[in-house]
Design a protein around this motif. Structure first.
Motif, PDB file in Angstrom:
ATOM      1  N   ALA A  31      -2.234  -5.911  -2.601  1.00 34.70           N
ATOM      2  CA  ALA A  31      -2.312  -7.212  -1.950  1.00 34.70           C
ATOM      3  C   ALA A  31      -3.431  -7.295  -0.914  1.00 34.70           C
ATOM      4  CB  ALA A  31      -0.970  -7.546  -1.297  1.00 34.70           C
ATOM      5  N   LEU A  32      -3.652  -6.220  -0.178  1.00 33.29           N
ATOM      6  CA  LEU A  32      -4.705  -6.244   0.844  1.00 33.29           C
ATOM      7  C   LEU A  32      -6.083  -6.346   0.199  1.00 33.29           C
ATOM      8  CD1 LEU A  32      -5.556  -6.187   3.755  1.00 33.29           C
ATOM      9  CD2 LEU A  32      -5.358  -3.708   3.729  1.00 33.29           C
ATOM     10  N   LEU A  33      -6.306  -5.615  -0.878  1.00 29.19           N
ATOM     11  CA  LEU A  33      -7.577  -5.728  -1.588  1.00 29.19           C
ATOM     12  C   LEU A  33      -7.724  -7.143  -2.159  1.00 29.19           C
ATOM     13  CD1 LEU A  33     -10.190  -4.449  -2.567  1.00 29.19           C
ATOM     14  CD2 LEU A  33      -8.957  -3.650  -4.590  1.00 29.19           C
ATOM     15  N   LEU A  43       0.827  -1.212   0.000  1.00 27.09           N
ATOM     16  CA  LEU A  43       0.000   0.000   0.000  1.00 27.09           C
ATOM     17  C   LEU A  43       0.864   1.266   0.000  1.00 27.09           C
ATOM     18  CD1 LEU A  43      -2.972  -0.702   2.455  1.00 27.09           C
ATOM     19  CD2 LEU A  43      -3.085  -0.267   0.005  1.00 27.09           C
ATOM     20  N   ILE A  44       1.943   1.261   0.769  1.00 26.24           N
ATOM     21  CA  ILE A  44       2.844   2.416   0.802  1.00 26.24           C
ATOM     22  C   ILE A  44       3.389   2.693  -0.595  1.00 26.24           C
ATOM     23  CG2 ILE A  44       5.109   3.204   1.635  1.00 26.24           C
ATOM     24  CD1 ILE A  44       4.398   1.784   4.325  1.00 26.24           C
ATOM     25  N   THR A  45       3.806   1.651  -1.289  1.00 23.09           N
ATOM     26  CA  THR A  45       4.320   1.801  -2.651  1.00 23.09           C
ATOM     27  C   THR A  45       3.253   2.356  -3.574  1.00 23.09           C
ATOM     28  OG1 THR A  45       5.866  -0.019  -2.315  1.00 23.09           O
ATOM     29  CG2 THR A  45       5.343   0.556  -4.597  1.00 23.09           C
ATOM     30  N   ARG A  46       2.043   1.840  -3.479  1.00 24.69           N
ATOM     31  CA  ARG A  46       0.953   2.292  -4.345  1.00 24.69           C
ATOM     32  C   ARG A  46       0.572   3.749  -4.072  1.00 24.69           C
ATOM     33  NH1 ARG A  46      -1.760  -1.505  -7.176  1.00 24.69           N
ATOM     34  NH2 ARG A  46      -0.926  -3.600  -6.972  1.00 24.69           N
ATOM     35  N   VAL A  47       0.568   4.134  -2.806  1.00 24.99           N
ATOM     36  CA  VAL A  47       0.240   5.516  -2.459  1.00 24.99           C
ATOM     37  C   VAL A  47       1.338   6.452  -2.969  1.00 24.99           C
ATOM     38  CG1 VAL A  47      -0.038   7.113  -0.512  1.00 24.99           C
ATOM     39  CG2 VAL A  47      -1.281   4.956  -0.547  1.00 24.99           C
ATOM     40  N   THR A  65      -7.937   2.427   2.410  1.00 22.27           N
ATOM     41  CA  THR A  65      -6.846   2.791   1.494  1.00 22.27           C
ATOM     42  C   THR A  65      -6.703   1.746   0.398  1.00 22.27           C
ATOM     43  OG1 THR A  65      -5.707   3.925   3.301  1.00 22.27           O
ATOM     44  CG2 THR A  65      -4.392   3.373   1.358  1.00 22.27           C
ATOM     45  N   ALA A  66      -6.824   0.474   0.752  1.00 18.59           N
ATOM     46  CA  ALA A  66      -6.721  -0.592  -0.245  1.00 18.59           C
ATOM     47  C   ALA A  66      -7.856  -0.520  -1.260  1.00 18.59           C
ATOM     48  CB  ALA A  66      -6.719  -1.958   0.442  1.00 18.59           C
ATOM     49  N   LEU A  67      -9.050  -0.164  -0.823  1.00 15.03           N
ATOM     50  CA  LEU A  67     -10.164  -0.012  -1.769  1.00 15.03           C
ATOM     51  C   LEU A  67      -9.873   1.100  -2.767  1.00 15.03           C
ATOM     52  CD1 LEU A  67     -13.173  -0.450   0.672  1.00 15.03           C
ATOM     53  CD2 LEU A  67     -12.676  -1.899  -1.314  1.00 15.03           C
ATOM     54  N   ARG A  68      -9.149   2.106  -2.352  1.00 12.16           N
ATOM     55  CA  ARG A  68      -8.838   3.229  -3.246  1.00 12.16           C
ATOM     56  C   ARG A  68      -7.624   2.969  -4.133  1.00 12.16           C
ATOM     57  NH1 ARG A  68     -10.356   7.040   1.441  1.00 12.16           N
ATOM     58  NH2 ARG A  68     -12.469   7.594   0.822  1.00 12.16           N
ATOM     59  N   TYR A 123     -17.387  -0.854  -7.450  1.00 10.30           N
ATOM     60  CA  TYR A 123     -17.823   0.146  -6.475  1.00 10.30           C
ATOM     61  C   TYR A 123     -16.789   0.422  -5.386  1.00 10.30           C
ATOM     62  CZ  TYR A 123     -22.346  -0.565  -8.658  1.00 10.30           C
ATOM     63  OH  TYR A 123     -23.375  -0.645  -9.565  1.00 10.30           O
ATOM     64  N   ALA A 124     -15.538   0.096  -5.615  1.00  5.03           N
ATOM     65  CA  ALA A 124     -14.503   0.215  -4.578  1.00  5.03           C
ATOM     66  C   ALA A 124     -14.389   1.636  -4.031  1.00  5.03           C
ATOM     67  CB  ALA A 124     -13.155  -0.253  -5.120  1.00  5.03           C
ATOM     68  N   HIS A 125     -14.371   2.631  -4.887  1.00  3.74           N
ATOM     69  CA  HIS A 125     -14.218   4.004  -4.402  1.00  3.74           C
ATOM     70  C   HIS A 125     -15.460   4.473  -3.646  1.00  3.74           C
ATOM     71  CE1 HIS A 125     -10.325   5.111  -6.075  1.00  3.74           C
ATOM     72  NE2 HIS A 125     -10.613   4.277  -7.054  1.00  3.74           N
ATOM     73  N   ARG A 126     -16.626   4.108  -4.133  1.00  8.69           N
ATOM     74  CA  ARG A 126     -17.857   4.485  -3.422  1.00  8.69           C
ATOM     75  C   ARG A 126     -17.923   3.805  -2.062  1.00  8.69           C
ATOM     76  NH1 ARG A 126     -22.960   4.126  -7.349  1.00  8.69           N
ATOM     77  NH2 ARG A 126     -23.969   4.996  -5.510  1.00  8.69           N
TER      78      ARG A 126
END
Length: 140
Positions: free
Chosen positions: A75-77, A18-22, A68-71, A95-98
């Motif tokens: 791996a967490l998602l 997630l850190i890498t993706r952000v 954060t993973a939904l956005r 619908y992940a962002h919603r």
């Protein structure tokens, strides 16, 4: 829905992903790094005893990580989606962002409000229920 037992639900590697993706989206990974330190340090409550984080604080951190993973995906998602059928997986992706925006508004995460939100998005009752339960099991 597949329910597995004995696995570590959210790992340090999930948070690193997630850190890498952000970072790739020019976001601030600071809160994620703090979350990782809190969840995986030996002393989350600051008393020097090495007992780990307070269970309530850890649950809230896991909830923030899932949002954060939904956005941002990762791996967490994938762990959440692995518990769902292909159709439910497609609905979460759609619908992940919603869903993330809705979860951000919740004070207390419970199955019923999550289900109702998913049904407002257009999901049938059964799929909404399965997804809500999978979300709660992951952050539980």
């Amino acid at each position: 829905m597949t329910i597995s037992t004995g696995e570590s639900l959210i790992t340090a590697a999930d948070i690193d992903d997630l850190i890498t993706r952000v970072r790739q989206t020019a976001g601030d990974p600071g809160p994620l790094e703090s979350a990782k330190a809190t969840l995986f340090s030996g002393d989350g409550d600051g008393d020097g005893a090495g007992t780990g984080p307070d269970p309530e604080a850890a649950r809230i951190i896991r909830q923030r990580l899932l949002v954060t993973a939904l956005r941002h995906g990762g791996a967490l998602l994938a762990k959440l989606l692995s518990r769902l059928s292909p159709r439910e997986t497609a609905m979460v992706r759609r619908y992940a962002h919603r869903l993330a925006n809705f979860l951000d508004t919740l004070e207390v995460w419970a199955a019923q409000p999550i289900m109702l939100a998913l049904m407002r998005f257009g999901l049938p009752y059964g799929e909404a229920e399965t997804i809500a339960v999978a979300v709660l099991l992951l952050v539980g």
